[in-house]
Scaffold this motif. Structure first.
Motif, PDB file in Angstrom:
ATOM      1  N   GLY A  50      29.690 -33.139  15.905  1.00  0.00           N
ATOM      2  CA  GLY A  50      30.867 -33.304  15.069  1.00  0.00           C
ATOM      3  C   GLY A  50      30.933 -32.360  13.888  1.00  0.00           C
ATOM      4  O   GLY A  50      31.985 -32.207  13.275  1.00  0.00           O
ATOM      5  N   TRP A  51      29.804 -31.704  13.533  1.00  0.00           N
ATOM      6  CA  TRP A  51      29.839 -30.799  12.382  1.00  0.00           C
ATOM      7  C   TRP A  51      29.153 -29.464  12.624  1.00  0.00           C
ATOM      8  O   TRP A  51      29.466 -28.485  11.978  1.00  0.00           O
ATOM      9  N   GLU A  54      29.778 -28.081  18.970  1.00  0.00           N
ATOM     10  CA  GLU A  54      30.206 -29.026  19.996  1.00  0.00           C
ATOM     11  C   GLU A  54      29.241 -29.038  21.174  1.00  0.00           C
ATOM     12  O   GLU A  54      29.131 -30.036  21.873  1.00  0.00           O
ATOM     13  N   SER A 109      30.953 -28.443   6.619  1.00  0.00           N
ATOM     14  CA  SER A 109      31.480 -29.154   7.781  1.00  0.00           C
ATOM     15  C   SER A 109      30.878 -30.558   7.877  1.00  0.00           C
ATOM     16  O   SER A 109      31.572 -31.529   8.188  1.00  0.00           O
ATOM     17  N   GLN A 133      32.548 -32.632   5.273  1.00  0.00           N
ATOM     18  CA  GLN A 133      33.905 -32.941   5.740  1.00  0.00           C
ATOM     19  C   GLN A 133      33.877 -34.035   6.808  1.00  0.00           C
ATOM     20  O   GLN A 133      34.682 -34.967   6.775  1.00  0.00           O
ATOM     21  N   LEU A 134      32.943 -33.940   7.745  1.00  0.00           N
ATOM     22  CA  LEU A 134      32.852 -34.950   8.803  1.00  0.00           C
ATOM     23  C   LEU A 134      32.590 -36.336   8.225  1.00  0.00           C
ATOM     24  O   LEU A 134      33.280 -37.301   8.571  1.00  0.00           O
ATOM     25  N   THR A 149      35.683 -37.432   5.862  1.00  0.00           N
ATOM     26  CA  THR A 149      37.034 -37.578   6.432  1.00  0.00           C
ATOM     27  C   THR A 149      37.052 -38.002   7.896  1.00  0.00           C
ATOM     28  O   THR A 149      38.110 -38.337   8.410  1.00  0.00           O
ATOM     29  N   GLY A 150      35.905 -37.921   8.572  1.00  0.00           N
ATOM     30  CA  GLY A 150      35.865 -38.246   9.993  1.00  0.00           C
ATOM     31  C   GLY A 150      36.077 -37.048  10.900  1.00  0.00           C
ATOM     32  O   GLY A 150      36.013 -37.165  12.125  1.00  0.00           O
ATOM     33  N   GLU A 151      36.320 -35.859  10.318  1.00  0.00           N
ATOM     34  CA  GLU A 151      36.552 -34.656  11.125  1.00  0.00           C
ATOM     35  C   GLU A 151      35.856 -33.452  10.502  1.00  0.00           C
ATOM     36  O   GLU A 151      36.176 -33.042   9.397  1.00  0.00           O
ATOM     37  N   GLY A 152      34.883 -32.909  11.236  1.00  0.00           N
ATOM     38  CA  GLY A 152      34.199 -31.703  10.800  1.00  0.00           C
ATOM     39  C   GLY A 152      34.803 -30.470  11.440  1.00  0.00           C
ATOM     40  O   GLY A 152      35.842 -30.547  12.100  1.00  0.00           O
ATOM     41  N   ALA A 153      34.150 -29.338  11.247  1.00  0.00           N
ATOM     42  CA  ALA A 153      34.594 -28.061  11.828  1.00  0.00           C
ATOM     43  C   ALA A 153      33.397 -27.396  12.522  1.00  0.00           C
ATOM     44  O   ALA A 153      32.907 -26.367  12.074  1.00  0.00           O
ATOM     45  N   ARG A 164      34.930 -24.082  16.300  1.00  0.00           N
ATOM     46  CA  ARG A 164      36.048 -24.181  15.358  1.00  0.00           C
ATOM     47  C   ARG A 164      35.636 -23.870  13.929  1.00  0.00           C
ATOM     48  O   ARG A 164      36.385 -24.109  12.991  1.00  0.00           O
TER      49      ARG A 164
END
Length: 146
Positions: free
Chosen positions: A29-30, A33, A123, A126-127, A130-134, A138
């Motif tokens: 997730g951070w 993938e 990342s 952020q994960l 907010t529940g969403e990493g990069a 990405r």
């Protein structure tokens, strides 16, 4: 020589951050993938990126406190180095002290990796926040090395 970074993850417990760096779903997730493997002590986790990848042996786990890996495969500069995550709750933050330890020389590749670690640590932040990493692919590309 070591790569050192510090981040604070707001409104997160050390256990939440620990889960993000000790589970396949959390790591995917951070960081990248393409993450597979065994996250238990003695296990090996494989991380794959556009230009290649790394295999990390899990050396030590202290829930909510510490994670340590050894690089067992990947670029020659990484093999034998260790990755260390120290977690501590302070007020509304979990502080992450990150260390990529044991580099033999501070060459251009180490400079690149330090910047990429900073991007991936953001990342992670952020994960968890907010529940969403990069994660890769990405993530932010910083140069011709990705």
């Amino acid at each position: 020589m070591d790569i050192l970074h510090r981040i604070g993850i707001h409104n997160a417990t050390p256990d939440q951050v620990y889960d993000a760096i000790t589970t396949i779903d959390g790591l995917a997730g951070w960081w990248t993938e393409k993450t597979v493997g065994d996250t238990e002590p003695g296990g090996v986790i494989a991380f794959r990126f556009i230009p290649g990848g790394f295999d990390m042996k899990v050396l030590e786990l202290e829930p909510g406190r510490l994670v340590r890996w050894e690089v067992v495969d990947g670029p020659p500069e990484w093999i034998g180095t260790t990755i260390r995550w120290e977690l501590e709750r302070r007020s509304d933050y979990t502080i992450v002290l990150f260390k990529h330890e044991g580099w033999r020389e501070a060459g251009e590749f180490m400079h690149h990796c330090s910047t990429k670690w900073a991007i991936y640590l953001m990342s992670l932040k952020q994960l968890v926040e907010t529940g969403e990493g990069a994660p890769a692919p990405r993530d932010v590309m910083i140069s011709d090395w990705h």
